[in-house]
Design an enzyme around this catalytic site. Sequence first.
Site, PDB file in Angstrom:
ATOM      1  N   ASN A  72       0.825  -1.206   0.000  1.00  0.00           N
ATOM      2  CA  ASN A  72       0.000   0.000   0.000  1.00  0.00           C
ATOM      3  C   ASN A  72       0.863   1.262   0.000  1.00  0.00           C
ATOM      4  OD1 ASN A  72      -2.176  -1.725   0.159  1.00  0.00           O
ATOM      5  ND2 ASN A  72      -2.463  -1.473   2.351  1.00  0.00           N
ATOM      6  N   ASN A 172       0.102  -1.643  -7.008  1.00  0.00           N
ATOM      7  CA  ASN A 172      -0.199  -2.601  -5.950  1.00  0.00           C
ATOM      8  C   ASN A 172      -1.688  -2.576  -5.610  1.00  0.00           C
ATOM      9  OD1 ASN A 172       0.581  -4.317  -3.490  1.00  0.00           O
ATOM     10  ND2 ASN A 172      -0.504  -2.605  -2.534  1.00  0.00           N
ATOM     11  N   GLU A 173      -2.315  -3.728  -5.619  1.00  0.00           N
ATOM     12  CA  GLU A 173      -3.710  -3.895  -5.160  1.00  0.00           C
ATOM     13  C   GLU A 173      -4.605  -2.738  -5.610  1.00  0.00           C
ATOM     14  OE1 GLU A 173      -3.817  -4.791  -0.950  1.00  0.00           O
ATOM     15  OE2 GLU A 173      -2.961  -6.773  -1.301  1.00  0.00           O
ATOM     16  N   TYR A 244      -4.606 -13.149   2.235  1.00  0.00           N
ATOM     17  CA  TYR A 244      -4.340 -13.113   3.684  1.00  0.00           C
ATOM     18  C   TYR A 244      -5.574 -13.573   4.453  1.00  0.00           C
ATOM     19  CZ  TYR A 244      -0.486  -9.747   2.765  1.00  0.00           C
ATOM     20  OH  TYR A 244       0.663  -9.107   2.367  1.00  0.00           O
ATOM     21  N   GLU A 292       1.917 -11.643  -2.545  1.00  0.00           N
ATOM     22  CA  GLU A 292       1.681 -11.406  -1.108  1.00  0.00           C
ATOM     23  C   GLU A 292       0.868 -12.577  -0.586  1.00  0.00           C
ATOM     24  OE1 GLU A 292       0.491  -7.602   0.481  1.00  0.00           O
ATOM     25  OE2 GLU A 292       1.276  -6.558  -1.295  1.00  0.00           O
TER      26      GLU A 292
HETATM   27  O1  AHR Z   1       1.456  -6.746   3.517  1.00  0.00           O
HETATM   28  C1  AHR Z   1       0.638  -5.802   4.142  1.00  0.00           C
HETATM   29  C2  AHR Z   1      -0.305  -5.102   3.168  1.00  0.00           C
HETATM   30  O2  AHR Z   1      -1.237  -6.027   2.707  1.00  0.00           O
HETATM   31  C3  AHR Z   1       0.315  -4.541   1.918  1.00  0.00           C
HETATM   32  O3  AHR Z   1       0.797  -3.261   2.080  1.00  0.00           O
HETATM   33  C4  AHR Z   1      -0.837  -4.537   0.964  1.00  0.00           C
HETATM   34  O4  AHR Z   1      -0.426  -4.676  -0.377  1.00  0.00           O
HETATM   35  C5  AHR Z   1      -1.716  -5.663   1.438  1.00  0.00           C
HETATM   36  O5  AHR Z   1      -3.038  -5.286   1.551  1.00  0.00           O
END
Ligand code: AHR
Length: 505
Positions: A72, A172-173, A244, A292
């Site tokens: 992020n 990123n994302e 995640y 990630e």
């Molecule tokens: O790894 C932590 C955060 O998780 C990263 O900054 C982001 O890309 C994701 O949401």
Amino acid sequence: MSSASITADPAFVVGPVRRRTFGAFVEHLGRCVYTGIHDPDHPSADEDGFRHDVIDLTRELGVSTVRYPGGNFVSGYRWEDGVGPVSERPARVDLAWHSTDPNLVGVDEFMRWATKAGVEPMMAVNLGTRGVQEALDLLEYCNVPGGTELSDRRRANGAEEPHRIRMWCLGNEMDGPWQIGHKTAEEYARLAAETARAMRMMDPDLELVVCGSSGSKMPTFGAWEQTVLTEAYEHVDYISAHAYYWEQDGDLGSFLASAVDMDRFIDAVSATADGVRAARKDSRSIHISFDEWNVWYQNRAESRPPSGDDWPVAPVLLEDRYNVADAVVVGNLLISLLRHTDRVHAASLAQLVNVIAPIMTEPGGRVWKQTIFHPFALTSQFAKGDVLRLAIESPMVDTARFGEVTALDAVATYDDESGDLVILATNRSATDELTLNVDLRGFSGLRLVEAITLSNPDHTWSATADDDSSVAPRDNGTARVVDQHAGVELPPVSWTMLRLTRATH
Ligand code: AHR
């Protein structure tokens, strides 16, 4: 006691073990950079301020690539702030993590660290607040040998030779509403395609990663990949995947089966990419950069950024403490990545130091290993040659989240040159021991090298700075090899590595 079996045959190859599967991630977030890899007052720090105890553990972890500088963070980052004389660099607010970045570390320092740590850099450009021109500027600064304003600025800053960074992430994302400069799929697709096209005009050999979804539960998952790839297919090599979703929230059974979720995610992204390929009548496949992934307890206090007028430098953020069950799941997620080696060509454990990390540091003090360090380090060290497709027969466990899943999950790698066969296995049952029988048809004359297991009667045991070794993987005395059969007992909630080799070795 129940039993499971696998059949391994060297003829059934999924694809090569790829070193880039064992990547990690360093973001300007919390204490990952400052007091993590960089801590000038630490006794092991070198002339650049890098901690050598951390570099040593990075090497021991077996990390191949390191993604940088976010995350992020990158979506609000001005790379120019981080180059040139350190005393002249500005401190900036980092909106992503409500922190202050002193810009003591930037691209040139990171590249020096990468060389010292023996890792390949994977650079991300800011496509949140910035665009094509700034991406080109950074690429010129990094990869053009000299004779232009930005490449000569790099040389003046001490990096005579170009950094020659090959892997680049196009933002990123960008699908995430939390992202600075968040975009719709259409907006991002155009920007990514044009950025990629222009970057390739400067350096045709780049390997480019376009942003996929930041998780399979995103409402736009699937449609995002379809739109982005339809626009950018010819300009990129990889689509990213981030996940995640896995944490122990009172449902241990589902948590232990987390790799099923990763399997399904990879299969879904692959199918979408192949759908676009078919529509384009293209012969080239797009691969996945799973850049990630980890267990992350997102609702714990340590994942909450500061607020209000508090903009600290290197706050304690996302410093999850991992236990034995977390390590078993991480080991299983690596099994999933390896099993998909035909599709997943790169991956990054997020992150490397302090922030949801296998390596922890005390500012100015000790460095220590979390439980998740071990399956990663062992898999990276010993998985070699080709990944084999296994036939698995196993009792099932019923999970609330994923339905019925096999108690056993496993993958094997075989290196024909050395004759080394490595079997990585998890017992995902929370309660029952499992006898694993391995049918080694197609192999002859294998002998046992070692069998090691990570488990503990208390699967909630976590390492600390005072004790990071009481529950390390231990010799599993039950392993045996007889003719074309091997066997080993797998305790509940465990991860095991069985190493065999041709008898002549
Ligand atoms: O790894 C932590 C955060 O998780 C990263 O900054 C982001 O890309 C994701 O949401």
